[in-house]
Design an enzyme around this catalytic site. Structure first.
Site, short mmCIF file in Angstrom:
data_model
loop_
_atom_site.label_atom_id
_atom_site.label_comp_id
_atom_site.label_asym_id
_atom_site.label_seq_id
_atom_site.Cartn_x
_atom_site.Cartn_y
_atom_site.Cartn_z
N ALA A 18 -16.07 12.52 -13.35
CA ALA A 18 -15.54 12.98 -14.29
C ALA A 18 -16.46 13.66 -15.08
CB ALA A 18 -14.37 12.01 -15.33
N CYS A 51 -15.45 4.83 -3.96
CA CYS A 51 -14.63 4.37 -3.21
C CYS A 51 -15.16 4.54 -1.79
CB CYS A 51 -13.28 5.65 -2.93
SG CYS A 51 -12.82 6.40 -4.64
N VAL A 88 -25.42 5.24 -23.87
CA VAL A 88 -24.91 5.58 -25.38
C VAL A 88 -24.49 4.17 -25.85
CG1 VAL A 88 -23.34 6.67 -26.68
CG2 VAL A 88 -24.64 7.86 -24.73
N TYR A 436 7.02 19.68 13.39
CA TYR A 436 7.23 18.67 14.58
C TYR A 436 6.82 18.99 15.90
CZ TYR A 436 9.74 16.96 18.71
OH TYR A 436 10.14 16.41 19.72
N TRP A 444 13.09 13.44 14.31
CA TRP A 444 13.11 12.99 12.87
C TRP A 444 11.99 12.37 12.33
CZ3 TRP A 444 16.95 14.40 9.26
CH2 TRP A 444 18.03 15.03 9.73
N ARG A 452 17.17 9.81 4.76
CA ARG A 452 18.76 9.95 5.30
C ARG A 452 19.33 8.53 5.08
NH1 ARG A 452 19.01 11.81 11.41
NH2 ARG A 452 21.03 11.10 11.09
#
Length: 462
Positions: A18, A51, A88, A436, A444, A452
């Site tokens: 960050a 990580c 710090v 697919y 599916w 579903r």
């Protein structure tokens, strides 16, 4: 006008994802003649992948430097005054300055700022018990920690390791130590490993870990670390047993490292993380930003603040902060809680809410679980996959998905992460036009099979 003439000074506390993303992005927006950037890092390394540490310890990544995205020298070449091994120790908000101490010389000095970025990260939770600080007991949060653990593994004659905790770090470190030919015991407070999953899905991870030769001890807390005559760890003790250990790895999670921020009177949330607005500005403070593992973020599914320590978020926070510091405008709207991991070739994925999360925020839901395969059943290499899905009663809104399976399981969770972010219902999901072909999925897709089933369950319940 800033306190040092026309040129403003940005001070960054923390030299990992960050902090240095913010510094780099701010530098891209404003040149050195407009913005001076001073960054403090208390460790030996910058801009690295925490990580990746379990994979370095386990030998999948051969060299520590492969985990470093940018070295201190590369940052300095971008006109960022990066001060390594400098911690710090105080933030003086009233006077706009920070006090820092050089780790080698002990010298302390004040540095004033016009704008401040707090990216102090998180620290491993160390249990409050006898022996927790003994030599041979390791947390793994920074590259310095990873190096200390590797040094310990090299020095240790015995080959017995105990991992305390079975979250992401615990599970990944257990596998890394198995890869190093250690006998590994995992002592876990929960009923199953991976408490970010519901226990029925965690059971699948448990079975995979035992299949690797890892000894799982669940529903048990470590009460003390026992040491030998040389002061080093020799075992961990629980209420009713002792587990011999030549090395102990703590994998019980992390807490935001916000002691500096708290001492400065900055606002912290329920998880002790800094609270920011959408622009990642610390609430109530015009010239102070915060990002990465030291902040709390909005969970878009539950509507509550959470603490999630992940490199993906930290880098996004840094981009947002750097853009805003540099005079642009960007926001970080929140997260849905997506995370993936693996044990050997078992892939583990989750996003959104678990059952207990949904109950805690008062949501009524249906939970369904389906078994499917990674590819068309007749195509070579098809392997089983379990998908669990939570949907809100009445509305059918998707609330969460957990997937455990072999090849192709983990990244399927991204479909659900997008659906959660978009606020889709499970019925809307069944119509998603996903890619697919037999080598990639059944006709599916497993996620759609679950959608579903969830859609039918929601329709059955008023």
């Amino acid at each position: 006008m800033s306190m040092n003439g026309a040129r403003e000074r940005l001070v960054v506390i923390g030299g990992d994802a960050a902090g240095m993303s913010a510094a780099s992005q701010a530098r891209r927006s404003r040149g050195p003649d407009e913005l001076e950037i001073v960054a403090f890092e208390r460790g030996h390394f910058t801009s690295y992948s925490a990580c990746g540490i379990p994979y370095w310890v386990g030998g999948d990544v051969s060299d520590r430097d492969q985990l470093i995205a940018r070295t201190p020298r590369e940052h300095r070449e971008r006109d960022i005054d990066l001060r390594m091994r400098t911690e710090v120790t105080e933030i003086d908000v009233a006077r706009g300055r920070v006090r820092a101490r050089d780790a080698d010389s002990g010298a302390e000095s004040w540095t004033s700022y016009d704008k401040l970025v707090i990216a102090t990260g998180a620290r491993p939770i160390r249990p409050d018990m006898p022996g927790a600080d003994a030599p041979g007991v390791h947390g793994v949060q920074t590259l310095d920690d990873g190096q200390a653990l590797l040094d310990s593994l090299t020095r240790t004659r015995g080959r017995r390791a105990v991992v305390v905790g079975a979250g992401y770090i615990g599970v990944e470190m257990a596998e890394a130590l198995i890869n190093r030919d250690y006998e590994v015991t995992v002592v876990n407070r929960g009923s199953e490993p991976m408490s970010t999953l519901d226990p029925d899905m965690g059971r699948l991870v448990h079975e995979a870990m035992e299949g690797l030769g890892i000894t799982m001890v669940n529903d048990t807390e470590v009460t003390k670390v026992l040491t030998g005559d040389d002061g080093r760890v020799r075992a961990v003790a629980t209420e009713d047993a002792e587990y011999p250990a030549d090395v102990v790895v703590l994998g019980i999670g992390v807490r935001p490292e916000t002691s500096l921020a708290a001492a400065a009177g900055l606002p912290l949330g329920a998880h002790r993380g800094l609270l920011t607005d959408l622009a990642m500005r610390v609430r109530g403070h015009e010239n102070i930003w915060a990002g990465g593992d030291c902040v709390e973020v909005l969970d878009l599914v539950s509507g509550q603040e959470r603490h999630i320590a992940l490199g993906t978020h930290a880098n996004k926070h840094g981009q947002v902060i750097g853009t805003n510091v540099g005079g642009g405008y960007a926001t970080f709207p929140g997260v849905v809680g997506t995370a993936v991991s693996k044990v050997c070739d078992l892939e583990i994925a989750r996003t959104g809410l678990r059952e207990k999360d949904a109950r805690r925020v008062g949501l009524r839901f249906e939970a369904v679980t389906i078994e499917s395969t990674s590819r068309a059943g007749y195509y070579p290499g098809a392997s089983p996959m379990t998908v669990k899905m939570l949907a809100e009663r009445r509305t059918g809104r998707l609330l969460g998905v957990q997937i455990v399976g072999r090849e192709g399981a983990a990244k399927r969770v991204d479909i659900a992460a997008v659906a959660l972010t978009a606020g889709m219902t499970v019925e809307q999901m069944t119509a998603l036009d996903l890619g697919y072909a037999p080598p990639f999925s059944p006709v599916w897709d497993p996620v759609l099979v679950a959608a579903r089933k969830a859609s039918k369950a929601v329709q059955r319940r008023p």
